[in-house]
Write an enzyme that holds these catalytic residues in place. Structure first.
Site, short mmCIF file in Angstrom:
data_model
loop_
_atom_site.label_atom_id
_atom_site.label_comp_id
_atom_site.label_asym_id
_atom_site.label_seq_id
_atom_site.Cartn_x
_atom_site.Cartn_y
_atom_site.Cartn_z
N ALA A 131 0.77 -1.25 0.00
CA ALA A 131 0.00 0.00 0.00
C ALA A 131 0.80 1.29 0.00
O ALA A 131 0.27 2.33 -0.38
CB ALA A 131 -0.96 0.01 1.19
N ALA A 132 2.08 1.28 0.44
CA ALA A 132 2.80 2.55 0.57
C ALA A 132 3.15 3.14 -0.80
O ALA A 132 3.44 2.38 -1.71
CB ALA A 132 4.07 2.34 1.37
N PRO A 133 3.14 4.45 -0.97
CA PRO A 133 2.85 5.48 0.03
C PRO A 133 1.36 5.71 0.30
O PRO A 133 1.03 6.52 1.14
CB PRO A 133 3.49 6.74 -0.57
N GLY A 134 0.47 5.06 -0.42
CA GLY A 134 -0.94 5.15 -0.01
C GLY A 134 -1.88 5.74 -1.04
O GLY A 134 -3.07 5.91 -0.75
N LYS A 155 -3.36 4.54 -3.73
CA LYS A 155 -4.54 3.71 -4.02
C LYS A 155 -5.35 3.45 -2.74
O LYS A 155 -6.57 3.29 -2.80
CB LYS A 155 -4.13 2.42 -4.72
N ARG A 167 8.80 2.43 4.63
CA ARG A 167 7.72 3.02 3.83
C ARG A 167 6.38 3.06 4.57
O ARG A 167 5.44 3.72 4.12
CB ARG A 167 7.55 2.23 2.52
N CYS A 201 2.89 -1.12 -12.54
CA CYS A 201 3.14 0.06 -13.39
C CYS A 201 4.20 -0.31 -14.41
O CYS A 201 5.16 0.41 -14.61
CB CYS A 201 3.54 1.27 -12.55
N1 SAM Z 1 -0.11 0.94 -3.91
C1 SAM Z 1 0.87 1.97 -3.67
C2 SAM Z 1 0.26 3.31 -3.97
O1 SAM Z 1 -0.72 3.39 -4.72
O2 SAM Z 1 0.74 4.32 -3.41
C3 SAM Z 1 2.15 1.72 -4.46
C4 SAM Z 1 2.72 0.36 -4.20
S1 SAM Z 1 4.25 0.02 -4.96
C5 SAM Z 1 3.83 -0.21 -6.60
C6 SAM Z 1 4.59 -1.59 -4.39
C7 SAM Z 1 4.80 -1.74 -2.91
O3 SAM Z 1 5.10 -3.11 -2.62
C8 SAM Z 1 5.96 -0.93 -2.35
O4 SAM Z 1 5.51 -0.09 -1.31
C9 SAM Z 1 6.93 -1.97 -1.83
O5 SAM Z 1 7.59 -1.56 -0.66
C10 SAM Z 1 6.04 -3.17 -1.57
N2 SAM Z 1 6.76 -4.46 -1.61
C11 SAM Z 1 8.06 -4.68 -1.96
N3 SAM Z 1 8.35 -5.99 -1.82
C12 SAM Z 1 7.24 -6.60 -1.38
C13 SAM Z 1 6.93 -7.96 -1.03
N4 SAM Z 1 7.84 -8.93 -1.15
N5 SAM Z 1 5.69 -8.23 -0.59
C14 SAM Z 1 4.75 -7.25 -0.49
N6 SAM Z 1 5.00 -5.96 -0.81
C15 SAM Z 1 6.23 -5.63 -1.25
#
Ligand code: SAM
Length: 450
Positions: free
Chosen positions: A111-114, A116, A139, A232
């Site tokens: 979810a980070a940074p949030g 969505k 994060r 993305c």
């Molecule tokens: N949904 C967020 C938004 O709309 O702001 C963006 C998310 S970003 C595309 C993907 C996220 O997955 C990152 O915050 C990352 O830290 C996290 N991530 C990295 N490795 C991961 C793992 N093994 N399992 C779950 N999440 C992971």
């Protein structure tokens, strides 16, 4: 320079559209914002940046801006009135409106940074519950900050591994969003690092990780529940192939939406956003329904113990617009407001997960006095008239947000709620010749005026 293997991949995918695509990647990224429903739209200062004709077609709340303002110097951003977000990502709102009830329990796993999560929490309003999770520790704090600023109390922010949801909350979620970590091809024009880190082996590594994440969390989704998968990036290995993995190996049906052709979105097993076809960055999103016949080992969430006495309950509830909708959770020092209809589940999350925030912080007891918490000032539940309110001009608002000392001439002494253009920014304690700035130090803005 775009990596040559990337161009080869995209040439196979796009054929005659390749030149237009590469041209679009050389142009600046589109700037867009999504408005919160904290205020009527016309009251929002951000509307000055844009015009109604610049509305993003697949969302009710998103607008294109003609230029990139210095967002950090706009107090309305820090008050949670809008979120700076890529237009393509706002397509999530369209998916939710089509497939997800407002009274759902939803997990946003990555979810980070949030960005969505703010869409999810706005969709669910006060009827549903959102668990916003981030596995990377550095994060998770910005996620919690953004969700508090957005101001809906329907969200719990957690910091746990995907498998923990399947183990401890089997078949609990009506909907899950996996916005997976990916090779980031869709961010090439926003983030130069994404290009530098790109390689064919990295795509394979990302796809392997995406499958692991999905398989590990899968059991937390109810049979018949909705899985929204997004990245993305453009390559099929991390997109259509993963959607087919969910459908075939985990057991789900791929769902379809009605999309007007003029939006420029390409439909495959999911929905593809290309920057040469529409105004937005690269995005892929697919929607699936978990088979209703899937085996489900569901859990019974234990009911809350008998109601305990809440110190200063009537005072604390008088700060809330809908006092009956909130369960007050009180420790010796802090009182938190949790959505009453999900209080059992939120207590279970507190007990078995790493929760950074839940609902919103209401008060801190110091001595015999209840001090309202910053999170209350950001909440849509706040009854502002219960506090003495002081309106700030722009320079003073920015000093407040920098956590600097401010002085408030002619303001009453004691606790005051500070507003900018009538929107709450936070609390301060007016001592007379100066104020104790109560803005959270870790949220302070760190840039000067010019
Ligand atoms: N949904 C967020 C938004 O709309 O702001 C963006 C998310 S970003 C595309 C993907 C996220 O997955 C990152 O915050 C990352 O830290 C996290 N991530 C990295 N490795 C991961 C793992 N093994 N399992 C779950 N999440 C992971």
């Amino acid at each position: 320079m775009l990596p040559i293997d990337f161009i080869d991949n995209m040439s196979n995918q796009l054929g005659g559209e390749l030149d237009a695509f590469c041209q679009a990647l050389s142009e600046p990224a589109v700037v867009s914002i999504r408005l919160n429903d904290k205020l009527p739209k016309q009251q929002l200062d951000v509307m000055a940046y844009t015009s109604p004709s610049e509305r993003i077609p697949w969302t009710d709340d998103g607008y294109y801006l003609s230029e990139r303002p210095r967002f950090t110097l706009d107090p309305m951003l820090h008050a949670g009135c809008y979120y700076v977000q890529d237009a393509s990502s706002m397509f999530l709102e369209y998916v939710l409106k089509t497939f997800v009830d407002k009274d759902s329990v939803v997990l946003d796993l990555c979810a980070a940074p949030g960005g969505k999560s703010t869409i999810l929490s706005q969709h669910l309003s006060d009827k549903g519950l959102l668990v916003s999770n981030e596995v990377v520790r550095q994060r998770v704090f910005v996620l919690s900050e953004n969700m508090q600023k957005w101001g809906n109390g329907n969200c719990v922010v957690t910091h746990n591994k995907p498998a923990e949801f399947a183990q401890k909350l089997p078949s609990v979620f009506d909907c899950m969003l996996v916005d997976a970590p990916c090779s980031g091809e869709g961010m090439f024009r926003k983030d130069e690092k994404a290009q530098e880190q790109w390689s064919l082996p990295n795509i394979q590594m990302c796809a392997k990780r995406q499958k692991e994440i999905l398989a590990n969390v899968w059991d937390a989704l109810k049979p018949g529940g909705i899985m929204i998968y997004s990245t993305c990036t453009f390559n099929q290995t991390e997109n259509e192939q993963i959607t087919r993995f969910i459908a075939r190996d985990l057991g789900a049906d791929i769902l379809q939406l009605n999309i007007p052709q003029q939006w420029g979105i390409v439909h495959t097993d999911g929905y593809r956003f290309y920057p040469h076809r529409l105004r937005g960055e690269g995005l892929y999103m697919s929607v699936l329904r978990k088979h209703k016949t899937a085996y489900s080992d569901s859990i019974r969430i234990p009911p809350l113990p008998r109601r305990r006495h809440i110190t200063d309950e009537s005072l604390l509830r008088s700060w809330l617009q809908h006092p009956e909708q909130w369960h007050l959770r009180q420790t010796e020092r802090f009182t938190v407001a949790l959505p009453a209809r999900y209080a059992d589940l939120v207590e279970y999350l507190y007990a078995h997960f790493t929760c950074l925030s839940a609902g919103f912080g209401l008060s801190e007891l110091r001595g015999r006095t209840q001090h309202p918490q910053h999170s209350l000032s950001m909440s849509k539940e706040l009854v502002a008239k219960q506090f003495c309110t002081v309106e700030l001009d722009l320079p003073t608002a920015l000093d407040y947000l920098r956590a600097q000392a401010i002085s408030l001439e002619n303001a009453p002494k004691g606790l005051v709620l500070l507003t900018y253009k009538s929107v709450p920014l936070g609390f301060a304690k007016n001592i007379g010749n100066h104020c104790n700035n109560l803005y959270p130090n870790e949220w302070r803005i760190r840039i000067a005026n010019s």
